[in-house]
Design an enzyme around this catalytic site. Structure first.
Site, mmCIF file in Angstrom:
data_model
loop_
_atom_site.group_PDB
_atom_site.id
_atom_site.type_symbol
_atom_site.label_atom_id
_atom_site.label_comp_id
_atom_site.label_asym_id
_atom_site.label_seq_id
_atom_site.Cartn_x
_atom_site.Cartn_y
_atom_site.Cartn_z
ATOM 1 N N ASP A 108 28.140 118.730 0.813
ATOM 2 C CA ASP A 108 27.330 119.189 -0.328
ATOM 3 C C ASP A 108 25.918 118.611 -0.275
ATOM 4 O OD1 ASP A 108 29.507 120.514 -1.389
ATOM 5 O OD2 ASP A 108 30.125 118.775 -2.579
HETATM 6 N N1 URA Z 1 34.189 117.000 -0.938
HETATM 7 C C1 URA Z 1 33.178 117.134 -1.814
HETATM 8 O O1 URA Z 1 33.390 117.152 -3.016
HETATM 9 N N2 URA Z 1 31.929 117.237 -1.326
HETATM 10 C C2 URA Z 1 31.643 117.210 -0.010
HETATM 11 O O2 URA Z 1 30.471 117.307 0.394
HETATM 12 C C3 URA Z 1 32.713 117.063 0.887
HETATM 13 C C4 URA Z 1 33.975 116.965 0.394
#
Ligand code: URA
Length: 240
Positions: A108
């Site tokens: 993310d």
């Molecule tokens: N889980 C999440 O919530 N965000 C990420 O970037 C990767 C795994």
């Protein structure tokens, strides 16, 4: 417009013969371009458009493969382009690498840590396809704490929307006033999965960072920096 190279160089880049030996093959009439024998060594061919045959066999350029790990900072998108013009993870490698490497999986915008980049589609498939269940480990700093029943629920699997997560490995590794640091390993990759998993047990993720994929560790690579994977690491990921 595509890239043009001299025929003997093209043949050498296919691994068929050295440049010198390729000149000889051309002179001997053993090379065809798009079905026509070419005997002049200086002729240029377009990579990806012209078809070159050596002794009537189609030959292809061997593309150099790149396998990279990057320590992604918060505030970068895990894609090649962003339609809102935000910085992307490929921005951090493209001044050094001209090949079209793409992120292998996603992190993310607000998550930091280990992300792989490659131009090898087989590698990307092997690391990201859910059927291979590649483990990914994250360090989550939670606001507040987490209950024992919350930890155990994550270990059994929790319901996120219409999906039940697989059992996760979870352990508390640190706690200080107001925050608890937890290490969590999962092999799935649903959208914002780790954050949502903690939400289902009443905890809120303050920061999230990935530290390993398929047994390959970020180690001390500084934020925003990248390095090539070793042969051993590539093997581990291909067979994990
Ligand atoms: N889980 C999440 O919530 N965000 C990420 O970037 C990767 C795994």
């Amino acid at each position: 417009m595509g890239e043009f190279v001299r025929l003997q160089k093209y043949i050498a880049r296919c691994g068929t013969a050295s440049r010198r030996a390729a000149e000889k093959m051309i002179a001997e009439g053993r090379i065809k371009v798009n079905g026509t024998v070419v005997t002049e060594p200086g002729v240029k061919v377009e990579i990806g458009a012209d078809k070159v045959y050596a002794d009537n066999e189609l030959i292809k350029i061997i593309k150099k493969k790149y396998y990279i790990m990057l320590n992604k900072p918060v505030g970068y998108i895990s894609s090649v382009h962003d339609r809102f013009g935000r910085p992307t993870v490929t921005d951090l490698v493209k001044k050094d690498i001209s090949a079209n490497v793409v992120p292998v999986g996603r992190l993310d915008f607000d998550t930091s840590g280990l992300i792989l980049l490659s131009n090898d589609g087989d590698f990307t498939y092997r690391v990201t396809h859910p059927k291979f269940k590649t483990d990914k480990t994250y360090i989550a700093e939670l606001k507040g704490g987490i209950t024992v029943s919350g930890l155990n629920a994550l270990r059994r699997g929790v319901r996120i929307e219409d999906y039940k997560t697989s059992p996760a490995e979870v352990e508390i590794i640190d706690s200080r006033p107001g925050f608890t640091t937890v290490k969590i390993t999962i092999h799935e990759g649903k959208n914002r999965q780790v954050r949502k998993m903690f939400e289902t047990v009443g905890s809120s993720v303050h920061t999230l960072s990935r530290i390993s994929i398929g047994g390959v560790h970020l180690g001390h690579l500084a934020e925003g920096k990248w390095r090539y994977l070793t042969g051993h690491e590539i093997n581990m990921l291909m067979h994990s």
